[in-house]
Design a protein around this motif. Structure first.
Motif, short mmCIF file in Angstrom:
data_model
loop_
_atom_site.label_atom_id
_atom_site.label_comp_id
_atom_site.label_asym_id
_atom_site.label_seq_id
_atom_site.Cartn_x
_atom_site.Cartn_y
_atom_site.Cartn_z
N VAL A 1 -14.30 -6.56 101.53
CA VAL A 1 -13.78 -6.44 100.16
C VAL A 1 -14.36 -5.16 99.58
O VAL A 1 -15.59 -5.00 99.51
N THR A 2 -13.50 -4.24 99.14
CA THR A 2 -14.01 -3.00 98.52
C THR A 2 -14.07 -3.17 97.00
O THR A 2 -13.35 -3.99 96.42
N GLY A 3 -14.95 -2.40 96.38
CA GLY A 3 -15.14 -2.54 94.93
C GLY A 3 -15.69 -3.91 94.60
O GLY A 3 -15.41 -4.48 93.55
N ASP B 1 -21.38 1.41 94.34
CA ASP B 1 -22.58 0.91 93.68
C ASP B 1 -23.31 -0.04 94.64
O ASP B 1 -23.03 -1.25 94.66
N LEU B 2 -24.24 0.53 95.43
CA LEU B 2 -24.91 -0.28 96.46
C LEU B 2 -25.78 -1.38 95.84
O LEU B 2 -25.81 -2.51 96.33
N ASP B 3 -26.46 -1.06 94.73
CA ASP B 3 -27.31 -2.09 94.09
C ASP B 3 -26.46 -3.29 93.68
O ASP B 3 -26.84 -4.44 93.88
N ALA C 1 -24.05 -6.13 102.48
CA ALA C 1 -23.65 -5.07 101.54
C ALA C 1 -23.51 -3.75 102.29
O ALA C 1 -24.33 -3.44 103.16
N VAL C 2 -22.46 -3.00 101.95
CA VAL C 2 -22.25 -1.68 102.54
C VAL C 2 -21.89 -0.71 101.42
O VAL C 2 -21.04 -1.02 100.57
N GLU C 3 -22.53 0.46 101.44
CA GLU C 3 -22.18 1.49 100.47
C GLU C 3 -20.95 2.25 100.98
O GLU C 3 -20.90 2.64 102.15
N ALA D 1 -11.08 -1.68 95.45
CA ALA D 1 -11.75 -0.62 94.66
C ALA D 1 -10.72 0.34 94.08
O ALA D 1 -9.71 0.65 94.69
N ALA D 2 -11.01 0.81 92.88
CA ALA D 2 -10.19 1.86 92.26
C ALA D 2 -11.08 2.62 91.29
O ALA D 2 -12.10 2.11 90.83
N ALA D 3 -10.64 3.82 90.99
CA ALA D 3 -11.42 4.66 90.07
C ALA D 3 -11.09 4.22 88.64
O ALA D 3 -10.40 4.91 87.89
#
Ligand SMILES: NC(=O)c1ccc[n+]([C@@H]2O[C@H](COP(=O)([O-])OP(=O)(O)OC[C@H]3O[C@@H](n4cnc5c(N)ncnc54)[C@H](O)[C@@H]3O)[C@@H](O)[C@H]2O)c1
Length: 264
Positions: A11-13, A39-41, A59-61, A91-93
């Protein structure tokens, strides 16, 4: 028994909002879940929550705007869990859309380039990297997060809307090109979902205007989208591909004057 037992999902974002809800839900349904984000944290915090609830997550950056980073994310998922079955391109900007994606007359071409690079090209590269792993396992499910903004015009963020419209078409291309090899590809078009990205509009006059035009008594929640993700990820949707599922409380289902007539 979970609906995704033994599957591997990316899952991205996934550090925030809809992506975090999707990651929590697919993990709760039994998938080994890669929680990927710039956002890795934040991704690590969601991973910790999933593990505390008994799920399996890493978790993956990742930066969707960077081709090598996207490819490394998919490789990390396949290396860690031995394959890949589900890819939720979420994920999206969203910050770019909120702050710098101006109306067409004032638009900055560089913002259009960044928007397309992250939202559209990044999604394509993730699919390109993921599909061979899915085919190797006999198939898989790709879910792209589009938006109501990809289905209609608005006063703001045209680059964002155009990128989300393009994702609907990309979804149909991927479904067409890899369907016979067992890979399904569908899109979800959320309407107004209350998340950190939309929180600024989730109160006061804007909230009331949104609510008037929904057919449901409430606005959307990240968990509403996550439920659709699980359905499209699992075998219950085995005969659904190339589809765009609106998860929007009926926002785009009715004549534009319905709210006015209801109040008349
Ligand atoms: N919230 C809504 O009302 C709504 C409506 C329609 C569509 N959507 C879509 O749903 C998805 C999630 O939205 P949200 O409201 O949860 O947003 P959000 O801003 O809360 O979360 C977006 C996540 O994506 C990450 N991200 C941003 N740029 C990235 C990049 N280059 N690489 C990797 N990760 C990156 C952020 O760090 C963040 O964790 C987005 O695709 C958005 O366009 C949201």
């Amino acid at each position: 028994m979970g609906r995704l037992d033994g599957k591997v999902a990316v899952v991205t974002g996934a550090a925030s909002g809809i992506g975090a809800a999707s990651a929590r839900r697919v993990a709760a349904e039994g998938a080994h879940t890669v929680v990927a984000d710039l956002d890795l944290d934040g991704a690590q915090a969601v991973t910790k929550e999933i593990r505390a609830a008994g799920g399996s997550a890493t978790a993956v950056e990742v930066d969707l705007g960077d081709v090598d980073s996207v490819r490394a994310m998919v490789a990390a998922a396949a290396d860690t869990y031995g394959g890949l079955d589900v890819l939720h391109n979420n994920a999206a900007a969203t910050r770019l859309a909120a702050h710098r994606d101006l109306a067409v007359a004032e638009a900055d071409p560089a913002v259009w380039d960044d928007t397309m690079r992250i939202n559209l090209r990044g999604t394509m590269v993730a699919i390109q990297a993921a599909v061979p792993h899915m085919i190797a396992r006999g198939g898989g499910s790709v879910i792209n997060t589009s938006s109501g903004s990809g289905l209609s015009g608005d006063l703001r963020n045209p680059a964002y809307g155009a990128s989300k419209a393009a994702l609907i078409n990309l979804t149909q291309y991927v479904a067409t090109q890899y369907g016979k090899q067992g890979v399904r590809c569908n899109a979800i078009a959320p309407g107004f979902i209350v998340t950190p990205a939309s929180a600024g509009s989730a109160h006061g006059a804007i909230r009331e205007a949104m609510l008037r035009h929904h057919l449901t008594p409430r606005l959307g929640r990240p968990e509403d989208v996550a439920a659709a993700v699980v359905f499209l990820a699992c075998d219950e949707s085995a005969f659904i591909t190339g589809h765009t599922l609106r998860v929007d409380g009926g926002l785009l289902s009715h004549q534009p004057y319905v709210a006015d007539l209801r109040d008349a």
